[in-house]
Scaffold this active site. Structure first.
Site, PDB file in Angstrom:
ATOM      1  CE  LYS A   1      57.249  39.052  21.725  1.00  7.02           C
ATOM      2  NZ  LYS A   1      56.818  40.379  22.147  1.00  7.02           N
ATOM      3  CG  ASN A   2      53.450  39.234  23.413  1.00 11.51           C
ATOM      4  OD1 ASN A   2      54.645  39.472  23.627  1.00 11.51           O
ATOM      5  ND2 ASN A   2      52.836  39.625  22.321  1.00 11.51           N
TER       6      ASN A   2
ATOM      7  CB  CYS B   1      58.508  46.634  17.541  1.00  9.36           C
ATOM      8  SG  CYS B   1      59.230  45.007  17.605  1.00  9.36           S
TER       9      CYS B   1
ATOM     10  NE  ARG C   1      54.390  49.614  21.235  1.00 13.19           N
ATOM     11  CZ  ARG C   1      55.027  48.437  21.147  1.00 13.19           C
ATOM     12  NH1 ARG C   1      56.028  48.320  20.333  1.00 13.19           N
ATOM     13  NH2 ARG C   1      54.653  47.393  21.872  1.00 13.19           N
ATOM     14  N   PRO C   2      53.309  55.164  23.631  1.00 13.87           N
ATOM     15  CG  PRO C   2      51.263  56.309  23.598  1.00 13.87           C
ATOM     16  CD  PRO C   2      52.155  55.437  22.758  1.00 13.87           C
ATOM     17  CB  VAL C   3      54.007  54.497  29.333  1.00 13.86           C
ATOM     18  CG1 VAL C   3      54.831  53.439  28.602  1.00 13.86           C
ATOM     19  CG2 VAL C   3      54.856  55.709  29.701  1.00 13.86           C
ATOM     20  CG  ASP C   4      48.947  58.063  27.329  1.00 11.58           C
ATOM     21  OD1 ASP C   4      49.469  57.096  26.733  1.00 11.58           O
ATOM     22  OD2 ASP C   4      47.821  58.490  27.054  1.00 11.58           O
TER      23      ASP C   4
ATOM     24  CE  LYS D   1      44.218  54.481  22.722  1.00  8.38           C
ATOM     25  NZ  LYS D   1      45.283  54.725  21.699  1.00  8.38           N
TER      26      LYS D   1
ATOM     27  CB  SER E   1      46.137  49.806  26.874  1.00  7.75           C
ATOM     28  OG  SER E   1      47.429  49.442  27.307  1.00  7.75           O
ATOM     29  CB  VAL E   2      47.738  44.298  25.826  1.00  9.27           C
ATOM     30  CG1 VAL E   2      48.511  43.166  26.486  1.00  9.27           C
ATOM     31  CG2 VAL E   2      46.733  43.765  24.810  1.00  9.27           C
TER      32      VAL E   2
ATOM     33  CG  ASP F   1      51.271  41.046  17.988  1.00 14.00           C
ATOM     34  OD1 ASP F   1      51.341  40.653  19.165  1.00 14.00           O
ATOM     35  OD2 ASP F   1      51.423  42.239  17.665  1.00 14.00           O
TER      36      ASP F   1
ATOM     37  CB  ILE G   1      46.462  47.958  17.288  1.00  6.75           C
ATOM     38  CG1 ILE G   1      45.240  47.050  17.300  1.00  6.75           C
ATOM     39  CG2 ILE G   1      47.184  48.002  18.637  1.00  6.75           C
ATOM     40  CD1 ILE G   1      44.271  47.269  18.438  1.00  6.75           C
TER      41      ILE G   1
ATOM     42  NE  ARG H   1      62.381  42.657  20.904  1.00  7.94           N
ATOM     43  CZ  ARG H   1      61.677  43.773  21.079  1.00  7.94           C
ATOM     44  NH1 ARG H   1      61.782  44.762  20.208  1.00  7.94           N
ATOM     45  NH2 ARG H   1      60.866  43.911  22.109  1.00  7.94           N
TER      46      ARG H   1
END
Ligand code: EPZ
Length: 418
Positions: A22-23, A116, A121-124, A161, A163-164, A306, A328, A398
């Site tokens: 999925k990812n 989830c 879950r920020p997007v900064d 950081k 971040s994926v 995960d 995380i 999902r």
């Protein structure tokens, strides 16, 4: 919301084919918006998150043929941003619309993505680094709004950081950028390596896949082609845990064990007999109770967040004490309250779960809280004595393709109630 009725205890054993990741599929699908020729993507898992992406693409006028593989033609895109809010909010991955649409349509105007409830879950970081690459982009009233003049401009980005998601947003923006983009402290997850592999096969110029220094030289255009998505390493890890907690033995096929080194190491510490090949791995507990194992999650190649709920489940029925530390996400222990209702003895303090192994769990009514928690609660039902009813089970669809079929083939007694 749907329910699973699960009867336990059962021993889970047999063979299981691992689905596409999925990812890896999600970023590769959004990357296909950067390509004006036809592409065919194979091994796409049949999941609710993928269905959402297909709906978003149809909204943009992308032509899609969805049979055994996905055939995508994104040569012409509608200048249409009024995506249904519920679609955008239903997956975290919708954030990866931003870079491709800024390039293709020169602007963006979408509701903030969802995902989830494991954290805020920020997007900064996505916004900050796209600004660095020349986008005039900001968040207003829960919308991501922005534009670019002509194209992105290469830049040297040192991520604060790993971040994926933000690493992926930067890569998608830098593909056609003027000059070179360097990303330091980039995320190194295998799914990012798969995305880079896909993009390079389609004509991109990206070096450093799998390392934390990625160098992207802008190209003029990408070409069409065929690509097969990597296997889902978290699905593999989940089925290995299924055998570990039920003292069974499972062979996972079509999976690359190299992407799960630390998970296999931890399973060996817990007493599992692990065997691996080029595209398979197996676990045998030889009827032994697992030993408790301490876990600290972190960016790849550290222990994957995960797999945290699945390993906490193992620890709550293992022999001995253990500590599971989540570094995380700030809210990824919601499911522990449900496990404690089943007789687990887990105490949470800040970002640590202190587990005292119990001899067995008992069945009761519980509810899923997020994707990886939901599969862990289903597995808890498989080893609990009696009938466990798990509510809010839609989360599981999902991220796990054909989950009932696969679990039943391994000996689970499970029924879905709509
Ligand atoms: C991806 O989420 C995965 N999702 C997650 O899988 C996975 O747990 C996560 O990476 C970590 O490996 C997909 O690939 C669709 P991050 P993402 O950006 O991109 C903070 C699953 O179960 N952060 O690496 O959201 C963030 O809050 C899902 O399959 C910011 O602060 O993860 C988190 O604390 C769950 N600002 C940390 O960084 C930002 O702008 C890591 O997040 C972005 C992230």
């Amino acid at each position: 919301m749907g329910k699973f009725i699960v009867k336990g205890p059962v021993k889970l054993k047999g063979e299981v084919n691992i689905s596409g990741s999925k990812n890896a599929a999600l970023p590769i699908l959004f990357a296909s918006l950067l390509i004006k020729e036809v592409i065919e993507i194979k091994n796409i898992p049949k999941l609710k998150d993928i269905d959402v992406v297909i709906k978003l693409f149809l909204h943009l006028g992308v032509k899609i043929k969805n049979s055994k593989s996905l055939i995508i033609n994104a040569s012409n895109l509608y200048n249409n941003f009024n995506f249904p809010k519920n679609l955008i909010k239903s997956i975290r991955a919708s954030i990866w619309l931003v870079s491709p649409l800024l390039f293709r349509l020169k602007k963006i105007n979408i509701f903030l993505p969802g995902g989830c409830s494991i954290g805020i879950r920020p997007v900064d970081l996505h916004i900050k680094y796209l600004q660095k690459l020349g986008a005039n982009i900001y968040i207003k009233n829960n919308y991501i709004i922005g534009s670019i003049d002509k194209e992105f401009k290469g830049s040297h980005i040192i991520m604060k950081k790993s971040s994926v998601g933000a690493t992926i947003s930067i890569i998608l923006a830098a593909i056609y950028a003027k000059n070179i983009t360097i990303i330091d402290n980039a995320a190194r997850e295998p799914e990012i390596k798969d995305l880079i592999n896909f993009l390079n096969i389609m004509g991109a110029n990206i070096k450093g896949a799998g390392t934390n220094k990625i160098i992207i030289k802008g190209v003029l255009q990408l070409r069409g082609g065929i690509y097969t998505i990597m296997d889902d390493r978290i699905e593999t890890g989940t089925f290995l845990i299924a055998a570990a907690i039920s003292r069974g033995n499972i062979l996972c096929k079509n999976t690359n064990p190299k992407n799960l080194k630390i998970v296999l190491k931890k399973l060996k510490y817990s007493g599992a007999e692990i065997k691996t090949g080029i595209n398979w791995c197996s676990i045998n507990m030889n009827n032994k109770k697992p030993k408790a194992v301490n876990i600290i999650t972190g960016p790849y190649p550290n222990f994957p967040t995960d797999m945290q709920p699945q390993f906490t489940l193992l620890n709550c029925i293992a022999s001995g004490f253990s500590i599971v530390q989540e570094t995380i996400f700030e809210n990824r222990f919601l499911y522990i309250h449900e496990l404690n209702k089943m007789g687990a003895k887990i105490f949470i303090k800040n970002n640590k779960a202190f587990c005292k192994g119990v001899s067995s769990l008992y069945s009761t009514k519980i509810k899923a809280t997020d994707l990886r928690a939901s599969i862990s609660l289903v597995l808890a039902g498989c080893i609990a004595t009696g009938i466990t009813i798990i509510d809010n089970i839609e989360y599981i669809d999902r991220g796990y393709e054909d989950i009932e079929k696969k679990l039943i083939s391994l000996g689970a007694k499970i029924k879905r109630l709509k």
